[in-house]
Motif scaffolding. Sequence first.
Motif, PDB file in Angstrom:
ATOM      1  N   LEU A 159      40.154  36.372  42.696  1.00  0.00           N
ATOM      2  CA  LEU A 159      38.770  35.874  42.119  1.00  0.00           C
ATOM      3  C   LEU A 159      38.506  34.601  42.825  1.00  0.00           C
ATOM      4  O   LEU A 159      39.458  33.767  42.937  1.00  0.00           O
ATOM      5  N   PRO A 160      37.098  34.609  43.273  1.00  0.00           N
ATOM      6  CA  PRO A 160      36.772  33.108  44.039  1.00  0.00           C
ATOM      7  C   PRO A 160      37.035  31.951  42.730  1.00  0.00           C
ATOM      8  O   PRO A 160      36.747  32.212  41.687  1.00  0.00           O
ATOM      9  N   GLY A 161      37.344  30.797  43.324  1.00  0.00           N
ATOM     10  CA  GLY A 161      37.512  29.505  42.511  1.00  0.00           C
ATOM     11  C   GLY A 161      38.834  29.313  42.023  1.00  0.00           C
ATOM     12  O   GLY A 161      39.769  30.068  41.972  1.00  0.00           O
ATOM     13  N   ALA A 162      39.023  28.211  41.484  1.00  0.00           N
ATOM     14  CA  ALA A 162      40.319  27.664  40.892  1.00  0.00           C
ATOM     15  C   ALA A 162      40.129  26.902  39.602  1.00  0.00           C
ATOM     16  O   ALA A 162      39.083  26.401  39.523  1.00  0.00           O
ATOM     17  N   SER A 163      41.013  26.756  38.950  1.00  0.00           N
ATOM     18  CA  SER A 163      40.785  25.921  37.657  1.00  0.00           C
ATOM     19  C   SER A 163      42.024  24.847  37.721  1.00  0.00           C
ATOM     20  O   SER A 163      43.351  25.088  37.869  1.00  0.00           O
ATOM     21  N   ALA A 264      42.955  33.238  39.577  1.00  0.00           N
ATOM     22  CA  ALA A 264      42.559  34.416  38.728  1.00  0.00           C
ATOM     23  C   ALA A 264      42.784  35.566  39.855  1.00  0.00           C
ATOM     24  O   ALA A 264      41.944  35.351  40.909  1.00  0.00           O
ATOM     25  N   SER A 265      43.235  36.657  39.276  1.00  0.00           N
ATOM     26  CA  SER A 265      43.263  37.855  40.004  1.00  0.00           C
ATOM     27  C   SER A 265      42.853  38.980  39.057  1.00  0.00           C
ATOM     28  O   SER A 265      43.265  39.062  38.082  1.00  0.00           O
ATOM     29  N   LEU A 266      41.982  39.980  39.594  1.00  0.00           N
ATOM     30  CA  LEU A 266      42.014  41.321  39.065  1.00  0.00           C
ATOM     31  C   LEU A 266      43.127  42.227  39.601  1.00  0.00           C
ATOM     32  O   LEU A 266      43.290  42.274  40.843  1.00  0.00           O
ATOM     33  N   VAL A 267      43.870  42.832  38.547  1.00  0.00           N
ATOM     34  CA  VAL A 267      45.029  43.561  39.152  1.00  0.00           C
ATOM     35  C   VAL A 267      44.796  44.986  38.604  1.00  0.00           C
ATOM     36  O   VAL A 267      44.024  45.396  37.445  1.00  0.00           O
ATOM     37  N   TRP A 268      45.368  45.743  39.359  1.00  0.00           N
ATOM     38  CA  TRP A 268      45.623  47.510  38.645  1.00  0.00           C
ATOM     39  C   TRP A 268      46.721  48.188  39.497  1.00  0.00           C
ATOM     40  O   TRP A 268      47.320  47.596  40.379  1.00  0.00           O
ATOM     41  N   LEU A 269      47.201  49.269  38.667  1.00  0.00           N
ATOM     42  CA  LEU A 269      48.442  49.596  39.279  1.00  0.00           C
ATOM     43  C   LEU A 269      48.330  50.507  40.439  1.00  0.00           C
ATOM     44  O   LEU A 269      47.292  51.452  40.461  1.00  0.00           O
ATOM     45  N   LYS A 270      49.137  50.402  41.471  1.00  0.00           N
ATOM     46  CA  LYS A 270      49.171  51.366  42.698  1.00  0.00           C
ATOM     47  C   LYS A 270      49.497  52.761  42.104  1.00  0.00           C
ATOM     48  O   LYS A 270      50.245  52.910  41.321  1.00  0.00           O
ATOM     49  N   GLY A 271      48.717  53.700  42.752  1.00  0.00           N
ATOM     50  CA  GLY A 271      49.354  55.032  42.591  1.00  0.00           C
ATOM     51  C   GLY A 271      48.711  55.746  41.202  1.00  0.00           C
ATOM     52  O   GLY A 271      49.079  56.925  41.029  1.00  0.00           O
TER      53      GLY A 271
END
Length: 290
Positions: A159-163, A264-271
Motif C-alpha cells: 500500500l502507498p505510504g509509510a508510517s 503496510a501490505s494487503l495480503v491473501w493466500l496463494k492457491g
Amino acid sequence: MELRVLAYFLAVVDAKNISRAARQLHVSQPTVSRQLQALEDELGVPLFERGSREIQLTSDGLYLANQARQITALVDKTLTNIHQTKTISGTVLIGCGESQMMGTVAQSINTLKHEHPGVQINLFSTDGNTAVERLQAGIFDFAIVMTPMMDHRYNFIRLPGASRWGLLLPKSSPLARQKSISAEQLTNIDLIAPQQKGIDELFENWLGHSTDQFHIISTYNLLYNASILVSAGVGAALCLDNIINTNHTALTFVPLIPTLQSMASLVWLKGRPLSDAASAFLNQLQAAVS
C-alpha cells in the motif's frame, strides 16, 4: 459432525439453557438433548458441566464453541458468496492492523460500492498476528499487516505510504518537548510495546543490537487501550504515527531518530480461489495503487 448439530450446540451455549434453546430452534427439548449427547459421544469428551441450573461449559466445550463459531461464520460467508445474482455481490472480510495506509483501501471500497453495490466489505480491526491466523483459517479474505510478508504462501500488494515509529507520551513528560527520541534514550524509558511478530527484529536492525535493554512493562495489540495506559502515566507507547489523533488531548507523538518507518501490505493466500466479490475488490485496489 453435522452443521445442524453445531447450530444446536451454539444455541444452547448462547441460551445457557436447553429448554430455551429448544424453543428458539423450534424443536423439542429431548431432540436437543439427544443431539448434544450424541455430539459428546462422538468427540469422547464432556462439553458441559452437569448439575447447575445454567449451562456451564467445560474447557473442551469452550474450545468447541469458539471453533464452531468460526466454522459457521465461514459457512455463512461461503453461502452468501455462492448464492449470487448475475451481478457481482457477496461479502468480503478484511482483517486490519492499525495503519494510516488504510486510506487507499477506503478509497477503493468507495469506488467499488458504486460499481458493484451488491458487494459488502466488512472490516475486522485486530492486530497483524490475528489477522494472518484468520486469513490462514479461511475466515478472512484479506489481511492488512505492517510487517513484510516474505512468505511463499502469500500474495501481497504494497500500500502507498509509510508510517514513522516513535513514542506516544503525555505532554507533561520532559521528553514531549523534544523533536525526536534517540535510540539511547529509548533504552531508559518504561515502554508499552506492540505484541506483533517481527517487531523485535525490526528494532534490532534499527538499534544494531538486541532489544534486551528495552524496559518493557506492558504490551498491546491495538493502540487505543495502550494510549489510556499512557494517559495514566504507566509508560510511553512505542507505536506508529497517526494511529491516535492527539489533537485536543494530553498526549503527543515524538518520532524516533534515526527515522524508522514501516509500510503496510494487503495480503491473501496463494492457491485459494477468491469469490467474485473478493476479486472485484482486489481488482479495484490494484487499479488504485498502479
